[in-house]
Design a protein around this motif. Structure first.
Motif, PDB file in Angstrom:
ATOM      1  N   ASP A  41       0.831  -1.203   0.000  1.00  0.00           N
ATOM      2  CA  ASP A  41       0.000   0.000   0.000  1.00  0.00           C
ATOM      3  C   ASP A  41       0.862   1.247   0.000  1.00  0.00           C
ATOM      4  N   LYS A  42       1.928   1.207   0.819  1.00  0.00           N
ATOM      5  CA  LYS A  42       2.803   2.358   0.904  1.00  0.00           C
ATOM      6  C   LYS A  42       3.489   2.577  -0.443  1.00  0.00           C
ATOM      7  N   SER A  43       3.928   1.448  -1.058  1.00  0.00           N
ATOM      8  CA  SER A  43       4.613   1.604  -2.341  1.00  0.00           C
ATOM      9  C   SER A  43       3.622   2.041  -3.405  1.00  0.00           C
ATOM     10  N   LEU A  44       2.327   1.695  -3.242  1.00  0.00           N
ATOM     11  CA  LEU A  44       1.335   2.159  -4.205  1.00  0.00           C
ATOM     12  C   LEU A  44       1.151   3.675  -4.084  1.00  0.00           C
ATOM     13  N   GLY A  45       1.165   4.173  -2.846  1.00  0.00           N
ATOM     14  CA  GLY A  45       1.088   5.622  -2.640  1.00  0.00           C
ATOM     15  C   GLY A  45       2.265   6.315  -3.286  1.00  0.00           C
ATOM     16  N   ASP A  46       3.453   5.753  -3.107  1.00  0.00           N
ATOM     17  CA  ASP A  46       4.658   6.311  -3.732  1.00  0.00           C
ATOM     18  C   ASP A  46       4.529   6.242  -5.248  1.00  0.00           C
ATOM     19  N   PHE A  47       3.986   5.117  -5.718  1.00  0.00           N
ATOM     20  CA  PHE A  47       3.810   4.909  -7.157  1.00  0.00           C
ATOM     21  C   PHE A  47       2.866   5.977  -7.734  1.00  0.00           C
ATOM     22  N   ASN A  48       1.753   6.236  -7.034  1.00  0.00           N
ATOM     23  CA  ASN A  48       0.810   7.262  -7.510  1.00  0.00           C
ATOM     24  C   ASN A  48       1.484   8.635  -7.596  1.00  0.00           C
ATOM     25  N   ASN A  49       2.272   8.961  -6.573  1.00  0.00           N
ATOM     26  CA  ASN A  49       2.962  10.261  -6.578  1.00  0.00           C
ATOM     27  C   ASN A  49       3.950  10.344  -7.735  1.00  0.00           C
ATOM     28  N   LYS A  50       4.649   9.215  -7.961  1.00  0.00           N
ATOM     29  CA  LYS A  50       5.624   9.172  -9.053  1.00  0.00           C
ATOM     30  C   LYS A  50       4.922   9.341 -10.405  1.00  0.00           C
ATOM     31  N   LEU A  51       3.778   8.646 -10.545  1.00  0.00           N
ATOM     32  CA  LEU A  51       3.008   8.731 -11.793  1.00  0.00           C
ATOM     33  C   LEU A  51       2.596  10.176 -12.066  1.00  0.00           C
ATOM     34  N   LYS A  52       2.055  10.816 -11.032  1.00  0.00           N
ATOM     35  CA  LYS A  52       1.545  12.178 -11.174  1.00  0.00           C
ATOM     36  C   LYS A  52       2.683  13.123 -11.569  1.00  0.00           C
ATOM     37  N   ALA A  53       3.803  12.987 -10.860  1.00  0.00           N
ATOM     38  CA  ALA A  53       4.941  13.866 -11.148  1.00  0.00           C
ATOM     39  C   ALA A  53       5.441  13.636 -12.580  1.00  0.00           C
ATOM     40  N   TYR A  54       5.498  12.362 -12.986  1.00  0.00           N
ATOM     41  CA  TYR A  54       5.977  12.043 -14.335  1.00  0.00           C
ATOM     42  C   TYR A  54       5.032  12.622 -15.399  1.00  0.00           C
ATOM     43  N   LEU A  55       3.718  12.409 -15.206  1.00  0.00           N
ATOM     44  CA  LEU A  55       2.751  12.870 -16.213  1.00  0.00           C
ATOM     45  C   LEU A  55       2.760  14.391 -16.321  1.00  0.00           C
ATOM     46  N   GLU A  56       2.821  15.068 -15.177  1.00  0.00           N
ATOM     47  CA  GLU A  56       2.772  16.534 -15.210  1.00  0.00           C
ATOM     48  C   GLU A  56       4.020  17.147 -15.819  1.00  0.00           C
ATOM     49  N   SER A  57       5.166  16.488 -15.594  1.00  0.00           N
ATOM     50  CA  SER A  57       6.376  17.075 -16.176  1.00  0.00           C
ATOM     51  C   SER A  57       6.568  16.654 -17.639  1.00  0.00           C
ATOM     52  N   THR A  58       6.082  15.455 -17.997  1.00  0.00           N
ATOM     53  CA  THR A  58       6.315  14.973 -19.369  1.00  0.00           C
ATOM     54  C   THR A  58       5.250  15.449 -20.347  1.00  0.00           C
ATOM     55  N   TYR A  59       3.987  15.541 -19.882  1.00  0.00           N
ATOM     56  CA  TYR A  59       2.885  15.915 -20.789  1.00  0.00           C
ATOM     57  C   TYR A  59       2.136  17.133 -20.244  1.00  0.00           C
ATOM     58  N   PRO A  60       2.818  18.290 -20.159  1.00  0.00           N
ATOM     59  CA  PRO A  60       2.192  19.441 -19.485  1.00  0.00           C
ATOM     60  C   PRO A  60       0.929  19.978 -20.162  1.00  0.00           C
ATOM     61  N   LYS A  61       0.702  19.627 -21.425  1.00  0.00           N
ATOM     62  CA  LYS A  61      -0.500  20.154 -22.085  1.00  0.00           C
ATOM     63  C   LYS A  61      -1.751  19.305 -21.808  1.00  0.00           C
ATOM     64  N   ILE A  62      -1.559  18.125 -21.210  1.00  0.00           N
ATOM     65  CA  ILE A  62      -2.719  17.255 -20.961  1.00  0.00           C
ATOM     66  C   ILE A  62      -3.149  17.412 -19.504  1.00  0.00           C
ATOM     67  N   LYS A  63      -4.442  17.661 -19.321  1.00  0.00           N
ATOM     68  CA  LYS A  63      -4.948  17.813 -17.947  1.00  0.00           C
ATOM     69  C   LYS A  63      -5.510  16.466 -17.490  1.00  0.00           C
ATOM     70  N   PHE A  64      -4.726  15.745 -16.715  1.00  0.00           N
ATOM     71  CA  PHE A  64      -5.175  14.432 -16.253  1.00  0.00           C
ATOM     72  C   PHE A  64      -6.085  14.581 -15.039  1.00  0.00           C
ATOM     73  N   ASP A  65      -7.062  13.656 -14.954  1.00  0.00           N
ATOM     74  CA  ASP A  65      -7.940  13.598 -13.786  1.00  0.00           C
ATOM     75  C   ASP A  65      -7.442  12.396 -12.968  1.00  0.00           C
ATOM     76  N   TYR A  66      -7.041  12.652 -11.711  1.00  0.00           N
ATOM     77  CA  TYR A  66      -6.427  11.586 -10.916  1.00  0.00           C
ATOM     78  C   TYR A  66      -7.421  10.891  -9.978  1.00  0.00           C
ATOM     79  N   SER A  67      -8.735  11.027 -10.237  1.00  0.00           N
ATOM     80  CA  SER A  67      -9.699  10.404  -9.327  1.00  0.00           C
ATOM     81  C   SER A  67      -9.587   8.876  -9.352  1.00  0.00           C
ATOM     82  N   ILE A  68      -8.934   8.328 -10.365  1.00  0.00           N
ATOM     83  CA  ILE A  68      -8.713   6.877 -10.411  1.00  0.00           C
ATOM     84  C   ILE A  68      -7.892   6.398  -9.203  1.00  0.00           C
ATOM     85  N   PHE A  69      -7.052   7.258  -8.628  1.00  0.00           N
ATOM     86  CA  PHE A  69      -6.273   6.848  -7.448  1.00  0.00           C
ATOM     87  C   PHE A  69      -7.230   6.458  -6.309  1.00  0.00           C
ATOM     88  N   GLN A  70      -8.292   7.244  -6.158  1.00  0.00           N
ATOM     89  CA  GLN A  70      -9.299   6.951  -5.123  1.00  0.00           C
ATOM     90  C   GLN A  70     -10.130   5.741  -5.524  1.00  0.00           C
TER      91      GLN A  70
END
Ligand SMILES: [Zn+2]
Length: 205
Positions: A41-70
């Motif tokens: 679970d802890k590594s999944l939380g880290d994974f979600n943060n990593k995903l978000k950081a990667y997507l925001e820095s790599t694809y700044p023009k796409i507005k992702f909705d992260y409600s899938i984490f919940q």
């Protein structure tokens, strides 16, 4: 010291302390195996943060909705959760729309050449013979950035795309051309969307 109050010949307090230390040491050493779900679970939380950081820095023009984490929390299996999350984010990337009203700065006239206007008119399905020259100028104007997702596209992985399609009366004028990355080109031209770089990148995080 009487034999009733000793264990292995040691005082009860000392032997029980050693036993407690031993138990805690073993729990600490094998913590990841014993508390699998907590660590997953802890590594999944880290994974979600990593995903978000990667997507925001790599694809700044796409507005992702992260409600899938919940939403994915309901899924008890951590591996299935990861799969659901990646699949959802990749689908959002595929469904994002290219802004067709993007207005592109024209390229200064002194950078154009004699046959530029003539070759900008479509001739059947053929690409203009000065296609690579057009690509270089558009790459320079767009700063090597994919105009759909905002990722940096190396020239060899960049594609020229007609904002207004030829069938809709679009021309090969530079104002009608933008740079797209590999993935966005596949998506907008509906080719091979099963094999997207974003999928491999997210799975390897
Ligand atoms: Zn892109």
């Amino acid at each position: 010291m009487s034999i009733e109050n000793s264990y292995l010949g040691l005082d009860f307090t000392i032997s029980s302390s050693i036993l407690i230390i031993l138990i805690f040491s073993l729990l600490y050493i094998f913590r990841k195996k014993i508390f699998t779900f907590y660590y997953k679970d802890k590594s999944l939380g880290d994974f979600n943060n990593k995903l978000k950081a990667y997507l925001e820095s790599t694809y700044p023009k796409i507005k992702f909705d992260y409600s899938i984490f919940q939403d994915a929390q309901k899924e008890p299996n951590p591996d299935t959760r990861r799969y659901l999350i990646i699949d959802n984010l990749v689908q959002q990337f595929i469904n994002a729309k290219l802004d067709e009203n993007i207005s592109k700065k024209p390229i200064p006239k002194d950078k154009l050449w004699d046959s530029y206007v003539y070759d900008s008119k479509p001739d059947g399905n053929k690409l203009p013979k000065d296609w690579s020259r057009r690509k270089l100028l558009v790459l320079e104007r767009d700063g090597n950035i994919c105009q759909r997702c905002g990722t940096h596209a190396k020239p060899e992985n960049a594609h020229l795309f007609n904002i207004k399609s030829l069938s809709d009366g679009g021309y090969f004028y530079l104002e009608n051309l933008v740079i797209l990355c590999n993935d966005c080109y596949k998506i907008t031209t509906k080719k091979n969307i099963k094999y997207l770089d974003i999928k491999d990148a997210l799975e390897s995080l």
